[in-house]
Design an enzyme around this catalytic site. Structure first.
Site, PDB file in Angstrom:
ATOM      1  N   ASP A  44       0.833  -1.202   0.000  1.00 53.53           N
ATOM      2  CA  ASP A  44       0.000   0.000   0.000  1.00 53.53           C
ATOM      3  C   ASP A  44       0.871   1.257   0.000  1.00 53.53           C
ATOM      4  O   ASP A  44       0.356   2.377  -0.048  1.00 53.53           O
ATOM      5  CB  ASP A  44      -1.009   0.000   1.150  1.00 53.53           C
ATOM      6  CG  ASP A  44      -0.373  -0.092   2.526  1.00 53.53           C
ATOM      7  OD1 ASP A  44       0.871  -0.113   2.614  1.00 53.53           O
ATOM      8  OD2 ASP A  44      -1.117  -0.146   3.523  1.00 53.53           O
ATOM      9  N   ASP A  82      -0.487  -6.307   0.120  1.00 54.05           N
ATOM     10  CA  ASP A  82      -0.961  -5.652   1.338  1.00 54.05           C
ATOM     11  C   ASP A  82      -2.481  -5.559   1.334  1.00 54.05           C
ATOM     12  O   ASP A  82      -3.077  -5.179   0.319  1.00 54.05           O
ATOM     13  CB  ASP A  82      -0.415  -4.220   1.425  1.00 54.05           C
ATOM     14  CG  ASP A  82       0.898  -4.117   2.182  1.00 54.05           C
ATOM     15  OD1 ASP A  82       1.216  -5.033   2.955  1.00 54.05           O
ATOM     16  OD2 ASP A  82       1.600  -3.111   1.995  1.00 54.05           O
ATOM     17  N   GLU A 114      -0.917  -5.613   8.817  1.00 56.99           N
ATOM     18  CA  GLU A 114      -0.140  -4.899   9.812  1.00 56.99           C
ATOM     19  C   GLU A 114      -0.665  -5.162  11.217  1.00 56.99           C
ATOM     20  O   GLU A 114      -1.864  -5.299  11.435  1.00 56.99           O
ATOM     21  CB  GLU A 114      -0.194  -3.384   9.550  1.00 56.99           C
ATOM     22  CG  GLU A 114       0.558  -2.951   8.312  1.00 56.99           C
ATOM     23  CD  GLU A 114       0.603  -1.446   8.142  1.00 56.99           C
ATOM     24  OE1 GLU A 114       1.079  -0.992   7.097  1.00 56.99           O
ATOM     25  OE2 GLU A 114       0.177  -0.714   9.068  1.00 56.99           O
ATOM     26  N   GLU A 181       9.745  -3.291  10.588  1.00 62.06           N
ATOM     27  CA  GLU A 181       9.988  -1.968  10.011  1.00 62.06           C
ATOM     28  C   GLU A 181      10.462  -0.960  11.041  1.00 62.06           C
ATOM     29  O   GLU A 181       9.815  -0.767  12.085  1.00 62.06           O
ATOM     30  CB  GLU A 181       8.731  -1.436   9.313  1.00 62.06           C
ATOM     31  CG  GLU A 181       8.973  -0.073   8.673  1.00 62.06           C
ATOM     32  CD  GLU A 181       7.895   0.371   7.703  1.00 62.06           C
ATOM     33  OE1 GLU A 181       7.988   1.515   7.202  1.00 62.06           O
ATOM     34  OE2 GLU A 181       6.974  -0.418   7.436  1.00 62.06           O
TER      35      GLU A 181
END
Length: 256
Positions: A44, A82, A114, A181
């Site tokens: 995304d 994603d 996520e 991340e």
């Protein structure tokens, strides 16, 4: 033979580094696949090429549109897509529907979600039980930008422990890999050593089992790239020069 999620786990055991990049269109995906990239993420992060300031406005329809183009191009790499903001957080059934559409319509082999909080762990476990391969993502999660900002995560003892525990919980839920991340390198190393599944780092140091970058950053197409990205070539400059040369030739009647 096409790369599979299980192959990535084998590569971790063998100590083979995993190479991942993002792609949103046929041409770039085809080039990256032919060059030998292991994993192509239809992220995304395409928000940057759509002109959005964050990933939040990206829709499932936009993800499907671009993922179909990537899917038509790729022959070898593992393609992961994603799920965008609010296409999976409302309920397990919503997540199942969104993930199912991705696999049915795009030719991708997996989805990425996520977060590692309890509700997300439960959602991921149900997706995996339904036969949908899932990649996790902890640390800096861009869909939580208004809550976390874009700063490095895991710098305090409490936040580092939370990220570590989230990664462990995601492995238990059945993810085949986890993106780490923008977290400290020592935390990423600790997580990578503990997990039996591969970690894919972005701004998380050299000790992850693989690395991913946003391709527009790698190619120097973005105006401002994150501090952990490396620019390998300046395509903004090259494209600008080519366009200016074309403009000049047309106006001087030297083209065609």
């Amino acid at each position: 033979m096409a790369i599979t999620a299980q192959q990535l786990i084998q590569w971790k055991q063998q100590g083979r580094a995993i190479v991942a990049l993002t792609a949103w269109d046929y041409a770039i995906a085809q080039l990256m696949d032919a060059a030998g990239v292991d994993l192509i993420l239809v992220g995304d992060s395409m928000a940057v090429v759509l002109g959005y300031k964050t990933t939040l406005p990206v829709t499932l329809e936009e993800m499907l549109h671009h993922a179909k183009a990537v899917g038509r191009a790729v022959k070898q790499a593992l393609v992961v897509v994603d799920l965008p903001f609010l296409s999976y957080q409302e309920s397990i059934s919503q997540a199942m529907h969104s993930a199912g559409l991705v696999l049915k319509e795009t030719g991708a082999q997996a989805v990425k979600l996520e977060g590692g909080y309890p509700a997300m762990v439960e959602t991921i476990a149900r997706l995996v039980q339904a036969g949908i391969p899932v990649m996790g993502h902890v640390g800096l999660t861009p869909q939580s930008v208004h809550q976390l900002g874009l700063k490095q995560q895991g710098k305090t003892e409490d936040s580092a422990e939370r990220i570590f525990n989230e990664a462990m919980a995601l492995e238990q839920a059945g993810v085949f890999s986890i993106v780490l991340e923008h977290i400290p390198a020592d935390l990423a190393m600790e997580i990578s050593k503990k997990l039996t599944i591969p970690t894919i780092g972005i701004g998380a140091g050299v000790h992850c089992d693989g690395q991913v970058l946003v391709t527009s950053d790698v190619l120097g197409l973005t105006e401002k790239h994150p501090p952990f990205a490396k620019v390998y070539t300046n395509m903004r400059e090259a494209i600008t020069k080519a366009v200016k040369d074309y403009i000049s030739e047309v106006r001087d009647r030297r083209f065609p």
